[in-house]
Motif scaffolding. Structure first.
Motif, mmCIF file in Angstrom:
data_model
loop_
_atom_site.group_PDB
_atom_site.id
_atom_site.type_symbol
_atom_site.label_atom_id
_atom_site.label_comp_id
_atom_site.label_asym_id
_atom_site.label_seq_id
_atom_site.Cartn_x
_atom_site.Cartn_y
_atom_site.Cartn_z
ATOM 1 N N GLU A 198 13.529 13.532 -14.154
ATOM 2 C CA GLU A 198 14.482 12.464 -14.860
ATOM 3 C C GLU A 198 13.156 11.393 -14.822
ATOM 4 N N ASN A 199 12.133 10.822 -14.068
ATOM 5 C CA ASN A 199 11.534 10.102 -14.207
ATOM 6 C C ASN A 199 9.630 10.673 -14.096
ATOM 7 N N GLN A 200 9.654 11.336 -14.735
ATOM 8 C CA GLN A 200 8.237 11.989 -15.342
ATOM 9 C C GLN A 200 7.810 11.200 -16.348
ATOM 10 N N PRO A 242 0.598 -1.244 0.169
ATOM 11 C CA PRO A 242 0.317 0.250 -0.335
ATOM 12 C C PRO A 242 0.910 1.131 0.012
ATOM 13 N N ARG A 243 2.222 0.935 -0.044
ATOM 14 C CA ARG A 243 2.499 2.670 0.243
ATOM 15 C C ARG A 243 3.470 2.614 -1.261
ATOM 16 N N TYR A 244 3.230 1.994 -1.739
ATOM 17 C CA TYR A 244 3.625 2.027 -3.795
ATOM 18 C C TYR A 244 2.752 2.589 -4.577
ATOM 19 N N ASN A 292 17.932 0.463 -13.375
ATOM 20 C CA ASN A 292 18.446 0.609 -12.711
ATOM 21 C C ASN A 292 17.760 -0.530 -11.290
ATOM 22 N N VAL A 293 18.616 -0.487 -10.872
ATOM 23 C CA VAL A 293 18.101 -1.218 -9.263
ATOM 24 C C VAL A 293 18.028 -0.315 -8.317
ATOM 25 N N GLY A 294 17.083 -0.068 -7.189
ATOM 26 C CA GLY A 294 16.580 0.572 -6.630
ATOM 27 C C GLY A 294 15.479 1.721 -7.361
ATOM 28 N N LEU A 295 15.999 1.695 -8.182
ATOM 29 C CA LEU A 295 15.429 3.034 -8.785
ATOM 30 C C LEU A 295 13.302 3.664 -8.741
ATOM 31 N N GLY A 296 13.525 2.703 -8.751
ATOM 32 C CA GLY A 296 11.275 2.995 -8.353
ATOM 33 C C GLY A 296 10.500 2.723 -9.300
ATOM 34 N N LYS A 297 11.116 0.846 -10.301
ATOM 35 C CA LYS A 297 10.381 -0.328 -10.845
ATOM 36 C C LYS A 297 9.446 -0.407 -10.502
ATOM 37 N N THR A 298 9.897 -1.168 -9.304
ATOM 38 C CA THR A 298 8.441 -1.623 -8.758
ATOM 39 C C THR A 298 7.667 -0.872 -8.298
ATOM 40 N N HIS A 299 7.927 0.222 -7.302
ATOM 41 C CA HIS A 299 7.025 1.106 -6.801
ATOM 42 C C HIS A 299 5.850 1.654 -8.209
ATOM 43 N N SER A 332 9.611 13.545 1.663
ATOM 44 C CA SER A 332 8.473 12.863 1.993
ATOM 45 C C SER A 332 8.829 11.377 3.268
ATOM 46 N N LYS A 333 10.011 10.842 3.334
ATOM 47 C CA LYS A 333 10.312 9.929 3.706
ATOM 48 C C LYS A 333 10.259 9.793 5.273
ATOM 49 N N CYS A 334 10.873 11.522 5.510
ATOM 50 C CA CYS A 334 10.367 11.468 6.581
ATOM 51 C C CYS A 334 8.717 11.950 7.458
#
Ligand code: ADP
Ligand code: MG
Length: 472
Positions: free
Chosen positions: A139-141, A127-129, A166-173, A301-303
């Motif tokens: 870059e990701n717009q 649910p966070r994603y 690359n890994v960790g850039l937000g694809k799964t999200h 936003s993470k904070c």
């Protein structure tokens, strides 16, 4: 007026500027303790919160207070430790500041489930994603826009949608975000998210049971099929064969297919040509590392999400140093906050630097950019001041002091400009590093240097030389 409702009114009027969630995290334990002779006293639970509020919101609060009660001429901030863990009758009603979205979000179950042919399939949606939670940046717009378009009309526009990076850039999200959004827009559609490994395992099981027919049946009724990390299909020929058939059936029926991988289709190892060409048929978008500003926005936003307050300097330090993946960015923040909590302090630049160094040695987390001590040199405004002082053979106090001689003044302005340019500190923050100067002074200095760089080669050379030392 009652202190509680007065404070609620003040905060309500601030909420368009500050945002409901920030109001909650910053002010839920604060109160107006009293008003005497035009002086309002606000009590907060600790010094950190007080510093933070003063740094960022003092003027806004004062204006809001005055709008409601022009008789108040001063707002004071006191620390009252007991507010942290005790109820107090003057505390605000937090329900007033819980946004609709937050309440809705809470209702999203941890794992959504869908029933296909009487069988429950877990969809593993986190649910966070959500697409709303995904911070947009230059870059990701494009990737985000494609996801939104697909979520609005699945099967219609970009099919398949193929995200790579690359890994960790937000694809799964993003993938899970589209899935959730499709479900929100079309509650009756069946949306299935799965990793390529899981798809593979199911096929292997089906083949083992000589039961691939029922496997096909199962997947035929999906409206939106999301498969994450398809690079793992490489060299797995029976998986590829099954996937090819599933793909074609869904595609021909105008069902949406969304895929991700670490490389664009044409560069995937061990993938049959016919799959490569299918993967590239719709929209192929690269997911890239967000720039500094977006990384800052993500950290902020993470904070909020974790309900922690971390100094801007510290966040800047993290955003500056962690340049490979958003996952690492988050990882460092979480680790630093957890450690600081243990020690009952807040993260500092030093503690974060230690965390980054430790994690970069950790084989699980490769690619942390803090690989050389040199990079460590310039991460804070103090570092820039030291470098500029060295370069112009001045002292720190020359730069931060009041001397208005040209030989000191110009380096001081260059220094402000460089801090702004390389660390992206706010004008206010820079002003504070220079003996509490006003932000307009800093703004003026930056603009002046910017103008002079165009006319004066010397200044340009100096600035480039210092920038090289800073390592940007
Ligand atoms: P990938 O699948 O590309 O390896 P993930 O989707 O797992 O990456 O992202 C790693 C982490 O970074 C996740 O926690 C995700 O929420 C976060 N993340 C990445 N990009 C953003 C963004 N633009 N806004 C908010 N969070 C992000
Ligand atoms: Mg992933």
């Amino acid at each position: 007026m009652h202190n509680k409702s007065l404070w609620e009114d003040v905060l309500k009027s601030l909420s368009p500027q500050i945002g409901k969630s920030s109001i909650l995290s910053l002010f839920k334990d604060s109160i107006i303790s009293g008003i005497e002779e035009g002086v309002m006293t606000i009590c907060v639970p600790n010094h950190i919160v007080r510093g933070f509020i003063r740094d960022r919101h003092e003027a806004q609060i004062f204006r809001a207070v005055q709008n409601i009660d022009p008789g108040i001429k001063e707002v004071k901030y006191d620390v009252m430790g007991s507010l942290a863990d005790q109820d107090h009758p003057f505390k605000i009603d937090i329900k007033l500041f819980q946004s609709q979205d937050v309440r809705k979000m809470r209702k999203v179950p941890n794992k959504q489930e869908v029933i296909i042919d009487g069988e429950v399939r877990s969809k593993m949606f986190n649910p966070r994603y959500t697409l709303d939670n995904f911070i947009p940046g230059q870059e990701n717009q494009l990737a985000l826009a494609a996801c939104k378009a697909v979520a609005a009309k699945p099967g219609n526009i970009y099919n398949p949608l193929f995200l790579y990076g690359n890994v960790g850039l937000g694809k799964t999200h993003l993938l899970q975000g589209v899935g959730l959004e499709v479900l929100k827009n079309y509650p009756n559609k069946s949306v299935v998210y799965m990793t390529s490994e899981r798809f593979m395992n199911e096929i292997i099981t089906a083949i083992g049971k000589k039961n691939t027919g029922s496997f096909k049946e199962k997947y035929r009724n999906i409206d939106c099929f999301i498969v994450d990390d398809v690079q793992f299909f490489g060299n797995k020929s029976s998986t590829q064969q099954e996937f090819f058939h599933t793909f074609n059936e869904l595609y021909d029926a105008d069902k949406q297919i969304i895929l991700s991988s670490d490389k664009p289709p044409g560069e995937l190892d061990g993938l049959e040509d016919r799959l490569v060409s299918r993967f590239g048929m719709g929209m192929v978008v690269e997911v890239l590392l967000p720039d500094f500003e977006t990384r800052m926005a993500i950290l902020n936003s993470k904070c909020l999400e974790y309900q922690v307050i971390v100094g801007r300097d510290v966040l800047e330090f993290i955003a500056f140093n962690v340049r490979h993946s958003v996952r690492e960015l988050e990882g460092i923040l979480v680790k630093a906050v957890a450690e600081a909590r243990l020690m009952q302090t807040t993260p500092t630049i030093k503690s974060v630097a230690d965390a980054i160094r430790k994690l970069s040695r950790d084989s699980d987390l490769q690619g942390i950019s803090l690989d050389t001590e040199k990079r460590m040199v310039v991460r804070s405004s103090d570092d820039v001041i030291d470098l500029v002082a060295q370069y112009f053979k001045l002292t720190r106090s020359d730069l931060t002091g009041d001397n208005r001689k040209k030989e000191v003044m110009i380096p001081r302005q260059i220094c402000m400009y460089l801090i702004r340019e390389t660390l992206d500190h706010s004008y206010e923050t820079i002003g504070e590093s220079f003996g509490g100067r006003n932000h307009t002074t800093v703004l003026h200095a930056c603009n002046k240097i910017l103008g002079q760089m165009k006319e004066d080669n010397r200044i340009m050379r100096d600035i480039n030389a210092i920038k090289r030392e800073i390592g940007v």
